[in-house]
Scaffold this motif. Sequence first.
Motif, PDB file in Angstrom:
ATOM      1  N   GLN A  24       0.841  -1.182   0.000  1.00  0.00           N
ATOM      2  CA  GLN A  24       0.000   0.000   0.000  1.00  0.00           C
ATOM      3  C   GLN A  24       0.886   1.245   0.000  1.00  0.00           C
ATOM      4  N   HIS A  25       0.534   2.198  -0.869  1.00  0.00           N
ATOM      5  CA  HIS A  25       1.318   3.416  -1.004  1.00  0.00           C
ATOM      6  C   HIS A  25       0.436   4.623  -0.677  1.00  0.00           C
ATOM      7  N   PRO A  26       0.671   5.306   0.450  1.00  0.00           N
ATOM      8  CA  PRO A  26      -0.100   6.511   0.765  1.00  0.00           C
ATOM      9  C   PRO A  26       0.142   7.593  -0.288  1.00  0.00           C
ATOM     10  N   LEU A  27      -0.919   8.343  -0.600  1.00  0.00           N
ATOM     11  CA  LEU A  27      -0.858   9.386  -1.603  1.00  0.00           C
ATOM     12  C   LEU A  27      -1.054  10.758  -0.964  1.00  0.00           C
ATOM     13  N   PRO A  28      -0.504  11.810  -1.566  1.00  0.00           N
ATOM     14  CA  PRO A  28      -0.673  13.161  -1.011  1.00  0.00           C
ATOM     15  C   PRO A  28      -2.055  13.749  -1.262  1.00  0.00           C
ATOM     16  N   ALA A  29      -2.836  13.114  -2.124  1.00  0.00           N
ATOM     17  CA  ALA A  29      -4.175  13.588  -2.468  1.00  0.00           C
ATOM     18  C   ALA A  29      -5.001  12.394  -2.909  1.00  0.00           C
ATOM     19  N   MET A  30      -6.314  12.556  -2.986  1.00  0.00           N
ATOM     20  CA  MET A  30      -7.162  11.474  -3.463  1.00  0.00           C
ATOM     21  C   MET A  30      -6.886  11.196  -4.932  1.00  0.00           C
ATOM     22  N   GLY A  31      -6.496   9.961  -5.245  1.00  0.00           N
ATOM     23  CA  GLY A  31      -6.184   9.564  -6.613  1.00  0.00           C
ATOM     24  C   GLY A  31      -7.164   8.522  -7.105  1.00  0.00           C
ATOM     25  N   SER A  32      -7.273   8.391  -8.446  1.00  0.00           N
ATOM     26  CA  SER A  32      -8.281   7.477  -8.982  1.00  0.00           C
ATOM     27  C   SER A  32      -7.890   6.799 -10.289  1.00  0.00           C
ATOM     28  N   VAL A  33      -6.843   7.276 -10.973  1.00  0.00           N
ATOM     29  CA  VAL A  33      -6.455   6.709 -12.273  1.00  0.00           C
ATOM     30  C   VAL A  33      -4.937   6.623 -12.319  1.00  0.00           C
TER      31      VAL A  33
END
Length: 296
Positions: A55-64
């Motif tokens: 699992q890789h945390p993201l700095p913002a909500m991602g979707s693609v």
Amino acid sequence: MAGRTTTFSGSILEAPACLLGEGPTFDPHTGTAWWFDILGKMLVEYVLATGAVRQHPLPAMGSVLARVDSERQVIVTEEGLYLRQTGTGAMDLVTPIEADNAATRSNDGRVHQSGALWFGTMGKNAETGAGTIYHVVRGTVTVLYPGISIPNAICFSPDGATAYFTDTAVNKLMRVAVDPATGLPSGEPEVLVDHSGSEGGIDGAVCDTDGVIWNARWDAGSVDAYSPDGEHLLSLEVPAGKSTCPAFVGADAGRLLVTSAQEGMSREQLDRDPEAGKTFVLDHPVKGRFEPDYLL
């Protein structure tokens, strides 16, 4: 629905359940499936052959996610397109889109055969008409369809001459002629499938080598197959009610991986739908194809 329905046959992947699983894709170069928990701001990496998961945390909500090359990916987020280094996870915002609008986020999207990316934005609370479908290539952003509430089902015919999309709030699967060389529309959208008033909502989709559109149906626990003429061919059961998006996976792109969601479900609903938010690989054989790389 005219086509037959099959009961679930497949695998439930040993991966974390998502609040809003979305945007699955498969990299045949590494045998790796990728998908998002949009609301959890998480990117999931899953090696199909071994079941290894990260699992890789993201700095913002991602979707693609779209592959650029062996070292880089583009990730579409609520702030626009980030360039991600596959090896390190380092991310840089390269194409801001709606970055100054805190009320919206990205949703469904896919790369056209030309290397251009289509993706949609929507209100974080699915506000009516708050979203837009964009065309992006080499950092150039073109507005295609504004006033969209919940953009979904973005995919392309095998010859690259037709694009499909929906506004799930309207629940009609649209098709539009596009230039195979650019992925830009060359005609006006028309209704292919009118699902309004029927059970569930048209969600994410992929199109196989025969032009069959495989569409996840939100709140119906299924993936529906439609012919290029809009005929319903088949429904594949998914063991989670909020099925969200399919992707072709495997060495020959011969199976469907399907994400799902827990969004908006009460404790009682989760007890009745224990696999909600999980990710699945269906046994039903398909004639899939791999996603093109994004032209950065």
